[in-house]
Design an enzyme around this catalytic site. Structure first.
Site: not given
Ligand code: 13P
Ligand code: G3H
Ligand code: ZN
Length: 333
Positions: A93, A145, A189, A276-277
């Site tokens: 990601d 992107e 995000h 979704i994170d």
């Molecule tokens: P959220 O913060 O909305 O869950 O988005 C996660 C995301 O885009 C990870 O790349």
């Molecule tokens: O888009 C970001 C993701 O939610 C991952 O977050 O870099 O804190 O692991 P992170």
């Molecule tokens: Zn993202």
């Protein structure tokens, strides 16, 4: 060099094709540890959904690249043990450099994102094309992107959305050879996607965010028909879980996400991957806080990580069945 194929993983090509044809979206759930991975696999096996196990560069550092390779292989075997051979993608990601993407390919990832969206257009094209050229040698799929999401992305913070410009997408896809494209149409995000002043409030005082720019999505779809589109920043920030966090000592103020009906609508378009994170983080935090507050004598991690895992699994199943529509998809051609 470890091939993802030897780990039992798949790249995203086929699952995206099926998702677009049949009008649903594949869940891309971020994970950092065993409990999150267990919850994802349990939910996807029960719902019979393909899944993208998504790892940020921060998550890779946190979990360790070697452990991750075995965790992904373990996920494949665990799914089979639970009774369904679901397609599993291991995806980087927000990769920010060629070197990181290359390293992930070498450690068994089946898909990588190169996020050049903060660079000027020409640099984004050049960087993305370089990653594609390398990754495709190993049949690893690549997400690029165009457009910048408001909020924090790759530790870069943008005050306002820079929406994807539909007139750029055709050229970008042609010049880079990417397999999918993340776009910016108003998602963001984290748990505070919009400032309160950007929202309206309903009678209960709940913040209602501005709607997604479906007009831009439609324009993009017209220009690159059938091309896989990705939505980042697609957590909905469930207010019941936010309330649990705040009830038990948390301080999530003005947290607001993307309404699920809008994601449901997006999932029926060329949007075939939804990230979704934050919602998972919120579900885990709510469960852990509740145990800490109501059972203060508890000190066995299984007694708070177990309920957190159960809550996560429920959240993921809900997303799959009620938002993304990726359930019961294992027999599809
Ligand atoms: P959220 O913060 O909305 O869950 O988005 C996660 C995301 O885009 C990870 O790349
Ligand atoms: O888009 C970001 C993701 O939610 C991952 O977050 O870099 O804190 O692991 P992170
Ligand atoms: Zn993202």
């Amino acid at each position: 060099m470890i091939s993802y194929k030897d780990l039992g993983l798949v790249n995203s090509r086929e699952i995206f094709r099926k998702a677009i044809e049949n009008k649903y979206a594949i869940p891309a759930f971020n994970f950092n540890n065993m409990e999150q991975m267990q919850a994802i696999i349990q939910a996807c096996v029960e719902a019979k959904s393909p899944v993208i196990l998504q790892v940020s560069s921060g998550a890779r550092k946190y979990a360790n690249q070697t452990l991750l390779r075995y965790m992904a292989q373990g996920a494949v075997e665990y799914a089979k043990e639970l009774g369904a051979n679901i397609p599993i993608v291991l995806h980087l990601d927000h990769g920010d450099t060629f070197e990181l993407c290359k390293s992930c390919v070498e450690y068994g990832f089946s898909s990588v994102m190169i996020d050049g969206s903060h660079h000027p257009y020409k640099e984004n094209v050049a960087l993305t094309a370089k990653v594609v050229e390398y990754a495709h040698k190993y049949d690893v799929t690549v997400e690029g992107e165009l457009g910048v999401l408001a909020g924090v992305e790759d530790e870069v913070s943008a005050e306002h959305h820079t929406y994807t410009q539909p007139e750029e997408v055709e050229d970008f896809v042609k010049k880079t050879g990417v397999d999918s494209l993340a776009i910016s149409i108003g998602t963001s995000h984290g748990a505070n996607k919009f400032k309160p002043e950007q929202c309206t409030r309903n009678e209960q005082g709940i913040l209602i965010p501005p709607p997604l720019r479906f007009d831009i999505l439609e324009e993009i779809e017209k220009r690159i028909p059938g091309f896989p589109i990705v939505l980042h920043g697609a957590s909905s920030v469930p207010q019941d879980l936010v309330a649990v966090i705040n009830k038990y000592g948390g301080a999530l103020k003005d947290a607001v996400g993307i309404p699920e009906e809008q994601l449901r609508r997006a999932a029926t378009s060329a949007v075939c991957k939804i990230n979704i994170d934050s919602d998972g983080r919120i579900a885990m935090t709510a469960a852990v806080r509740e145990v800490f507050a109501t059972k203060p004598a508890e000190f066995d991690p299984r007694k708070y990580l177990g309920p957190a895992r159960d809550s996560l699994k429920e959240l993921y199943k809900h997303k799959i069945v009620n938002v993304l529509g990726s359930n019961n998809r294992l027999e599809e051609n």
